[in-house]
Design a protein around this motif. Structure first.
Motif, mmCIF file in Angstrom:
data_model
loop_
_atom_site.group_PDB
_atom_site.id
_atom_site.type_symbol
_atom_site.label_atom_id
_atom_site.label_comp_id
_atom_site.label_asym_id
_atom_site.label_seq_id
_atom_site.Cartn_x
_atom_site.Cartn_y
_atom_site.Cartn_z
ATOM 1 N N ALA A 30 19.948 46.309 27.242
ATOM 2 C CA ALA A 30 20.400 46.559 28.596
ATOM 3 C C ALA A 30 21.919 46.429 28.601
ATOM 4 C CB ALA A 30 19.768 45.558 29.558
ATOM 5 N N ARG A 31 22.615 47.432 29.134
ATOM 6 C CA ARG A 31 24.070 47.436 29.120
ATOM 7 C C ARG A 31 24.604 47.513 30.534
ATOM 8 N NH1 ARG A 31 24.185 51.572 24.165
ATOM 9 N NH2 ARG A 31 24.008 50.054 22.524
ATOM 10 N N THR A 32 25.689 46.843 30.740
ATOM 11 C CA THR A 32 26.305 46.881 32.057
ATOM 12 C C THR A 32 27.097 48.174 32.205
ATOM 13 O OG1 THR A 32 28.334 45.818 31.306
ATOM 14 C CG2 THR A 32 26.542 44.366 32.052
ATOM 15 N N GLU A 33 27.441 48.495 33.424
ATOM 16 C CA GLU A 33 28.212 49.712 33.706
ATOM 17 C C GLU A 33 29.570 49.679 33.007
ATOM 18 O OE1 GLU A 33 28.091 53.421 35.428
ATOM 19 O OE2 GLU A 33 26.566 51.868 35.649
ATOM 20 N N ALA A 34 30.225 48.534 33.015
ATOM 21 C CA ALA A 34 31.539 48.404 32.382
ATOM 22 C C ALA A 34 31.431 48.583 30.872
ATOM 23 C CB ALA A 34 32.145 47.046 32.702
ATOM 24 N N LEU A 35 30.382 48.036 30.271
ATOM 25 C CA LEU A 35 30.197 48.173 28.827
ATOM 26 C C LEU A 35 29.920 49.627 28.470
ATOM 27 C CD1 LEU A 35 30.012 46.845 26.080
ATOM 28 C CD2 LEU A 35 27.606 46.397 26.516
ATOM 29 N N LEU A 36 29.123 50.306 29.264
ATOM 30 C CA LEU A 36 28.851 51.715 29.014
ATOM 31 C C LEU A 36 30.133 52.533 29.079
ATOM 32 C CD1 LEU A 36 25.512 52.366 30.924
ATOM 33 C CD2 LEU A 36 25.900 52.455 28.474
ATOM 34 N N HIS A 37 30.971 52.247 30.067
ATOM 35 C CA HIS A 37 32.242 52.963 30.206
ATOM 36 C C HIS A 37 33.123 52.735 28.978
ATOM 37 C CE1 HIS A 37 35.631 54.866 32.124
ATOM 38 N NE2 HIS A 37 36.372 53.799 31.864
ATOM 39 N N THR A 38 33.172 51.491 28.512
ATOM 40 C CA THR A 38 33.976 51.156 27.335
ATOM 41 C C THR A 38 33.445 51.869 26.094
ATOM 42 O OG1 THR A 38 34.441 48.991 28.298
ATOM 43 C CG2 THR A 38 34.854 49.240 25.943
ATOM 44 N N LEU A 39 32.125 51.902 25.936
ATOM 45 C CA LEU A 39 31.520 52.576 24.784
ATOM 46 C C LEU A 39 31.812 54.075 24.815
ATOM 47 C CD1 LEU A 39 28.057 50.814 24.496
ATOM 48 C CD2 LEU A 39 29.920 50.757 22.843
ATOM 49 N N LYS A 40 31.662 54.688 25.985
ATOM 50 C CA LYS A 40 31.922 56.119 26.099
ATOM 51 C C LYS A 40 33.374 56.432 25.776
ATOM 52 C CE LYS A 40 28.356 57.272 29.461
ATOM 53 N NZ LYS A 40 28.080 57.724 30.829
ATOM 54 N N ARG A 41 34.272 55.593 26.289
ATOM 55 C CA ARG A 41 35.705 55.806 26.023
ATOM 56 C C ARG A 41 35.997 55.656 24.538
ATOM 57 N NH1 ARG A 41 40.573 55.811 28.747
ATOM 58 N NH2 ARG A 41 42.301 54.833 27.628
ATOM 59 N N SER A 42 35.411 54.648 23.897
ATOM 60 C CA SER A 42 35.610 54.421 22.475
ATOM 61 C C SER A 42 35.085 55.606 21.659
ATOM 62 C CB SER A 42 34.904 53.137 22.056
ATOM 63 O OG SER A 42 34.937 52.982 20.672
ATOM 64 N N ARG A 43 33.919 56.108 22.015
ATOM 65 C CA ARG A 43 33.345 57.260 21.306
ATOM 66 C C ARG A 43 34.223 58.496 21.481
ATOM 67 N NH1 ARG A 43 27.283 56.083 23.367
ATOM 68 N NH2 ARG A 43 26.786 54.458 21.863
ATOM 69 N N ARG A 44 34.757 58.681 22.691
ATOM 70 C CA ARG A 44 35.613 59.843 22.959
ATOM 71 C C ARG A 44 36.896 59.743 22.149
ATOM 72 N NH1 ARG A 44 35.617 64.370 22.756
ATOM 73 N NH2 ARG A 44 33.488 63.966 23.284
ATOM 74 N N VAL A 45 37.486 58.545 22.066
ATOM 75 C CA VAL A 45 38.714 58.355 21.282
ATOM 76 C C VAL A 45 38.439 58.658 19.812
ATOM 77 C CG1 VAL A 45 40.340 56.596 20.455
ATOM 78 C CG2 VAL A 45 39.790 56.740 22.882
ATOM 79 N N LYS A 46 37.307 58.184 19.293
ATOM 80 C CA LYS A 46 36.957 58.443 17.895
ATOM 81 C C LYS A 46 36.717 59.931 17.657
ATOM 82 C CE LYS A 46 34.929 53.925 16.943
ATOM 83 N NZ LYS A 46 33.678 53.199 16.678
ATOM 84 N N ALA A 47 36.037 60.595 18.586
ATOM 85 C CA ALA A 47 35.786 62.030 18.454
ATOM 86 C C ALA A 47 37.094 62.812 18.481
ATOM 87 C CB ALA A 47 34.852 62.507 19.569
ATOM 88 N N ASN A 48 38.012 62.419 19.363
ATOM 89 C CA ASN A 48 39.316 63.073 19.419
ATOM 90 C C ASN A 48 40.075 62.885 18.115
ATOM 91 O OD1 ASN A 48 38.805 63.909 22.019
ATOM 92 N ND2 ASN A 48 40.069 62.339 22.975
ATOM 93 N N ASP A 49 39.990 61.695 17.541
ATOM 94 C CA ASP A 49 40.668 61.410 16.283
ATOM 95 C C ASP A 49 40.093 62.265 15.156
ATOM 96 O OD1 ASP A 49 42.610 59.967 14.795
ATOM 97 O OD2 ASP A 49 41.013 58.710 13.975
#
Length: 100
Positions: free
Chosen positions: A29-48
């Motif tokens: 179970a993940r909180t909304e803030a954790l989900l946002h952080t994970l999505k942002r991290s994945r997007r940064v990695k994908a951009n890289d």
């Protein structure tokens, strides 16, 4: 003495399992803030990854341009022009070998 079902209405009748089920595997179970952080991290990695891919592609095209004969040396061929010119150049060399 065998265990008996509770006398209240809860759980006395056989039926579907409890509402709360255990999650399987790595899912948590993940909180909304954790989900946002994970999505942002994945997007940064994908951009890289995409940036590195484009750097490698551009470096490869630069190497290809360096071995292709060009008319004016100042002219830099576009990516598609480089690929088309390389294809035609290889074809012309193959034809020269075939006819020789």
């Amino acid at each position: 003495m065998p265990a008996e079902a509770p006398s209240s209405g809860e759980g006395a009748e056989p039926g579907p399992p409890r509402e709360r089920r255990r999650r399987r595997g790595r899912a948590r179970a993940r909180t909304e803030a954790l989900l946002h952080t994970l999505k942002r991290s994945r997007r940064v990695k994908a951009n890289d990854r995409e940036r590195n891919r484009m750097h490698h592609l551009n470096a490869a095209l630069d190497e290809l341009r360096s071995v292709l004969p060009t008319f004016p040396d100042d002219t830099k061929l576009t990516k598609i022009e480089t690929l088309r010119f390389a294809y035609n150049y290889i074809w012309a060399l193959s034809e020269t070998l075939r006819l020789a």
